[in-house]
Motif scaffolding. Structure first.
Motif, PDB file in Angstrom:
ATOM      1  N   ASN B 108       0.639  -1.109  -0.034  1.00  0.00           N
ATOM      2  CA  ASN B 108      -0.147   0.548  -0.450  1.00  0.00           C
ATOM      3  C   ASN B 108       0.965   1.357  -0.183  1.00  0.00           C
ATOM      4  O   ASN B 108       0.978   2.261  -1.059  1.00  0.00           O
ATOM      5  CB  ASN B 108      -0.743   0.088   0.737  1.00  0.00           C
ATOM      6  CG  ASN B 108      -1.992  -0.321   0.877  1.00  0.00           C
ATOM      7  OD1 ASN B 108      -2.418  -0.676   0.224  1.00  0.00           O
ATOM      8  ND2 ASN B 108      -3.005  -0.559   2.024  1.00  0.00           N
ATOM      9  N   CYS B 111       1.617   1.620  -3.061  1.00  0.00           N
ATOM     10  CA  CYS B 111       1.249   2.709  -4.026  1.00  0.00           C
ATOM     11  C   CYS B 111       0.659   3.987  -3.726  1.00  0.00           C
ATOM     12  O   CYS B 111       0.840   3.934  -5.029  1.00  0.00           O
ATOM     13  CB  CYS B 111      -0.174   1.489  -3.584  1.00  0.00           C
ATOM     14  SG  CYS B 111      -1.422   1.947  -5.021  1.00  0.00           S
ATOM     15  N   TYR B 112       0.980   4.108  -2.750  1.00  0.00           N
ATOM     16  CA  TYR B 112       0.773   5.473  -2.320  1.00  0.00           C
ATOM     17  C   TYR B 112       1.919   6.233  -3.464  1.00  0.00           C
ATOM     18  O   TYR B 112       1.167   7.541  -3.506  1.00  0.00           O
ATOM     19  CB  TYR B 112       0.764   5.533  -0.811  1.00  0.00           C
ATOM     20  CG  TYR B 112      -0.080   7.096  -0.727  1.00  0.00           C
ATOM     21  CD1 TYR B 112      -1.512   7.004  -1.039  1.00  0.00           C
ATOM     22  CD2 TYR B 112       0.742   7.907  -0.105  1.00  0.00           C
ATOM     23  CE1 TYR B 112      -1.927   8.561  -1.169  1.00  0.00           C
ATOM     24  CE2 TYR B 112       0.263   9.717  -0.225  1.00  0.00           C
ATOM     25  CZ  TYR B 112      -1.209   9.284   0.030  1.00  0.00           C
ATOM     26  OH  TYR B 112      -1.584  10.638   0.309  1.00  0.00           O
ATOM     27  N   GLU B 114       3.857   5.770  -5.824  1.00  0.00           N
ATOM     28  CA  GLU B 114       3.372   5.980  -7.216  1.00  0.00           C
ATOM     29  C   GLU B 114       2.184   6.417  -7.727  1.00  0.00           C
ATOM     30  O   GLU B 114       2.234   6.658  -8.346  1.00  0.00           O
ATOM     31  CB  GLU B 114       3.608   4.711  -7.885  1.00  0.00           C
ATOM     32  CG  GLU B 114       4.205   3.531  -8.130  1.00  0.00           C
ATOM     33  CD  GLU B 114       5.607   3.690  -9.340  1.00  0.00           C
ATOM     34  OE1 GLU B 114       5.026   4.436 -10.055  1.00  0.00           O
ATOM     35  OE2 GLU B 114       6.548   4.291  -8.741  1.00  0.00           O
ATOM     36  N   TYR B 115       1.113   6.509  -6.437  1.00  0.00           N
ATOM     37  CA  TYR B 115      -0.031   7.572  -7.041  1.00  0.00           C
ATOM     38  C   TYR B 115       0.555   9.018  -6.647  1.00  0.00           C
ATOM     39  O   TYR B 115       0.057  10.010  -7.391  1.00  0.00           O
ATOM     40  CB  TYR B 115      -0.820   6.665  -5.932  1.00  0.00           C
ATOM     41  CG  TYR B 115      -2.112   8.000  -6.166  1.00  0.00           C
ATOM     42  CD1 TYR B 115      -2.553   7.771  -6.799  1.00  0.00           C
ATOM     43  CD2 TYR B 115      -2.287   8.700  -4.921  1.00  0.00           C
ATOM     44  CE1 TYR B 115      -4.281   8.539  -6.471  1.00  0.00           C
ATOM     45  CE2 TYR B 115      -3.279   9.702  -4.085  1.00  0.00           C
ATOM     46  CZ  TYR B 115      -4.719   9.552  -5.614  1.00  0.00           C
ATOM     47  OH  TYR B 115      -5.311   9.828  -5.502  1.00  0.00           O
ATOM     48  N   GLY B 120       1.212   6.467 -10.932  1.00  0.00           N
ATOM     49  CA  GLY B 120       0.004   6.594 -11.075  1.00  0.00           C
ATOM     50  C   GLY B 120       0.056   7.636 -11.030  1.00  0.00           C
ATOM     51  O   GLY B 120      -1.567   9.238 -10.334  1.00  0.00           O
ATOM     52  N   VAL B 127      -3.472   0.735  -8.526  1.00  0.00           N
ATOM     53  CA  VAL B 127      -2.857  -0.456  -8.421  1.00  0.00           C
ATOM     54  C   VAL B 127      -1.725  -0.571  -8.085  1.00  0.00           C
ATOM     55  O   VAL B 127      -1.848  -1.214  -9.433  1.00  0.00           O
ATOM     56  CB  VAL B 127      -4.255  -2.028  -8.878  1.00  0.00           C
ATOM     57  CG1 VAL B 127      -3.455  -3.095  -8.064  1.00  0.00           C
ATOM     58  CG2 VAL B 127      -5.436  -1.835  -8.847  1.00  0.00           C
ATOM     59  N   TYR B 128      -1.158  -1.620  -7.437  1.00  0.00           N
ATOM     60  CA  TYR B 128       0.067  -1.863  -6.953  1.00  0.00           C
ATOM     61  C   TYR B 128       0.616  -3.361  -6.995  1.00  0.00           C
ATOM     62  O   TYR B 128       0.493  -3.916  -6.243  1.00  0.00           O
ATOM     63  CB  TYR B 128       0.876  -0.922  -6.427  1.00  0.00           C
ATOM     64  CG  TYR B 128       2.227  -0.763  -6.309  1.00  0.00           C
ATOM     65  CD1 TYR B 128       3.147  -0.409  -6.865  1.00  0.00           C
ATOM     66  CD2 TYR B 128       3.595  -1.858  -5.029  1.00  0.00           C
ATOM     67  CE1 TYR B 128       4.615  -0.305  -6.905  1.00  0.00           C
ATOM     68  CE2 TYR B 128       4.443  -2.323  -5.621  1.00  0.00           C
ATOM     69  CZ  TYR B 128       5.427  -1.264  -5.792  1.00  0.00           C
ATOM     70  OH  TYR B 128       7.401  -1.349  -5.879  1.00  0.00           O
ATOM     71  N   TYR B 129       1.203  -3.807  -7.670  1.00  0.00           N
ATOM     72  CA  TYR B 129       2.061  -5.188  -6.878  1.00  0.00           C
ATOM     73  C   TYR B 129       3.542  -4.600  -7.018  1.00  0.00           C
ATOM     74  O   TYR B 129       4.224  -4.439  -8.086  1.00  0.00           O
ATOM     75  CB  TYR B 129       1.381  -6.291  -8.056  1.00  0.00           C
ATOM     76  CG  TYR B 129      -0.066  -6.558  -8.445  1.00  0.00           C
ATOM     77  CD1 TYR B 129      -0.465  -7.523  -7.286  1.00  0.00           C
ATOM     78  CD2 TYR B 129      -1.046  -6.056  -8.965  1.00  0.00           C
ATOM     79  CE1 TYR B 129      -1.721  -7.606  -7.626  1.00  0.00           C
ATOM     80  CE2 TYR B 129      -2.267  -6.326  -8.962  1.00  0.00           C
ATOM     81  CZ  TYR B 129      -3.010  -7.413  -8.459  1.00  0.00           C
ATOM     82  OH  TYR B 129      -3.796  -7.939  -8.453  1.00  0.00           O
ATOM     83  N   GLY B 137       0.301  -7.571  -2.945  1.00  0.00           N
ATOM     84  CA  GLY B 137      -0.514  -5.751  -3.997  1.00  0.00           C
ATOM     85  C   GLY B 137      -1.568  -5.106  -2.694  1.00  0.00           C
ATOM     86  O   GLY B 137      -1.870  -5.051  -1.621  1.00  0.00           O
ATOM     87  N   ALA B 139      -3.817  -1.548  -3.830  1.00  0.00           N
ATOM     88  CA  ALA B 139      -4.647  -0.296  -4.069  1.00  0.00           C
ATOM     89  C   ALA B 139      -5.309   0.983  -3.445  1.00  0.00           C
ATOM     90  O   ALA B 139      -6.239   0.987  -2.672  1.00  0.00           O
ATOM     91  CB  ALA B 139      -6.412  -2.066  -5.193  1.00  0.00           C
TER      92      ALA B 139
END
Lengths: 290, 290
Positions: B108, B111-112, B114-115, B120, B127-129, B137, B139
């Motif tokens: 998470n 993911c944040y 990249e967001y 992102g 969504v990041y894996y 993963g 999201a």
């Protein structure tokens, strides 16, 4: 003041008028034929309430365009139902009714209904599946639909074949995806007769439960929701849910500690009213209005 | 004022100090041994900045308890790493540092990152894996993590065996789930040597791509995100992504019109910094603070 509800399904449209507490004043149903025929009946129905109509909530079969900044917002897009391809659903209604309209998928609407007034009430994250002539899914987190470039199409997730199942699958796109293996027509084609005609202890229900358990398993790992609600005609087979729990436990093998399965994977509390109440609630709550 | 970042991984901890623009002042790394040993080093590192430390963002291996109203909020819970089972991660830090702390999973956090500052950026649903020694993963939708009764465990979704793959899978819980078939150790066990030692055109990469394509396919149908970001050590194999696109197209078979695959399924823009920047951003943005 009243709210309008349109559940636009692939085989029938259910239109209703209700109040803010979801008391239904009138409800009608029309077969889904062509936009010209069907929408004429829809418009006639709501015209009777034109003076008191506050807003309309629409849950439609899809795929649909949900992006408000898109030139085709409010359209049904690439459906296999040719007459409805690229049909301006919201625009057609807007020409007659100058009220706010909420626009989402039929399963999202049912999900919202269960979230507001059914099995999902009081929970943060709720997923709803309908298992019928097709399989569709919708998800909400804190009242917001899970979506991105489009709405989900959960019914087409991949599943593994049951070891005793030689059915080749009947999804026109993916053959053996969840819908291709577990929707009503797949049950019928595999068994050679309709699901309703199968005995409660028919081994076909174990096969069905294995696919639905995979659905619930993947949903758990992807979304970790508070509730998974399985609705639709197939779920009227009361023996299914217990078999789903068993298969789910075997798949999960203790990895994720979910809530108690009897409270986690459930059938809709609103039954067949989830969609209508969901559309009324969307209309009332000014969600997704345009 | 500075922000603290703790990327707590299963093999190492990366701690960093940065500013609100993610300029990193200092970064250190410690092996993940026992909480006593590792956390001692973590605390020593941040103590140097105690006077200027605004907040700390933590992205931890899991499963972890993310529910603020739970008595074990801030704990690592049922991890197979015995020394860390039921470990009060946030509580231990709070005893020393009286600052707000953001607490989420390692994926998470990435993911944040990249967001906020990577692939992102500017998208609603991301969504990041991570595909490495395990698969995880996370999201986000509109800046909110997708979660419910717990955080997702996407790496354990079910996949279908590649027709040429006789590997029996090595997930201790599910054998042949995504992680069991496609994480680094699965590649090594199947091929008899490490992924890094395989030629670019080794057929093992086609098998790997088939599993990652199933991951992207299911993610598309479940979440319909704007971006699917595939990170982690395995994705450093540059030849993989093209093979994933090909397998994804075959699985999807035209059913859902996704964004252009080259823009839809991508590798992280922040590379190995996604986690650190994500934790700094979580610290800065007062997300999930306790």
């Amino acid at each position: 003041m009243v709210y309008g509800s349109i559940e636009a399904g692939g085989t029938k449209f259910v239109c209703a008028i209700g109040d803010g507490d979801f008391n239904i004043k009138e409800r009608v149903s029309f077969p889904t034929t062509t936009p010209e025929e069907t929408m004429k009946l829809v418009i006639e129905f709501f015209k009777k309430y034109q003076n008191e109509l506050e807003s309309i909530g629409i849950g439609s079969f899809g795929p649909i365009d949900i992006h408000r900044d898109s030139p085709t917002y409010g359209y049904i897009t690439s459906t296999p139902k040719l007459a409805w391809q690229n049909y301006d659903f919201v625009g057609t209604l807007k020409e007659v009714f100058d009220v706010p309209m909420a626009w989402t998928t039929d399963v999202n609407a049912a999900c919202y209904g269960e979230y507001i007034a059914g099995a999902g009430q009081g929970f943060s994250s709720v997923v709803y599946y309908t298992v019928g002539t097709g399989i569709g899914g919708g998800a909400l987190q804190d009242g917001v639909f899970v979506e991105g470039f489009s709405h989900p199409e959960m019914g087409h997730m991949l599943v593994r074949n049951h070891p005793d199942d030689s059915f080749e699958g009947n999804c026109p796109f993916h053959k053996t995806c969840l819908e291709g293996m577990a929707a009503g027509p797949a049950i019928e084609k595999r068994a050679g007769k309709k699901g309703q005609e199968l005995a409660e202890d028919d081994p076909n229900w174990d096969i069905e439960a294995y696919y639905l358990a995979q659905c619930a398993y993947n949903t758990t790992l992807m979304l970790s929701p508070d509730k998974i609600i399985l609705g639709g005609g197939v779920m009227k087979q009361k023996q299914l849910l217990g078999k789903v729990y068993k298969a789910f436990d075997e798949l999960m093998n203790g990895y994720v500690k979910t809530p108690k399965l009897e409270e986690y994977i459930v059938t809709p509390e609103l039954g067949d009213n989830a969609g209508t109440i969901g559309c009324l609630a969307l209309a009332r709550d000014s969600k997704l209005h345009s």
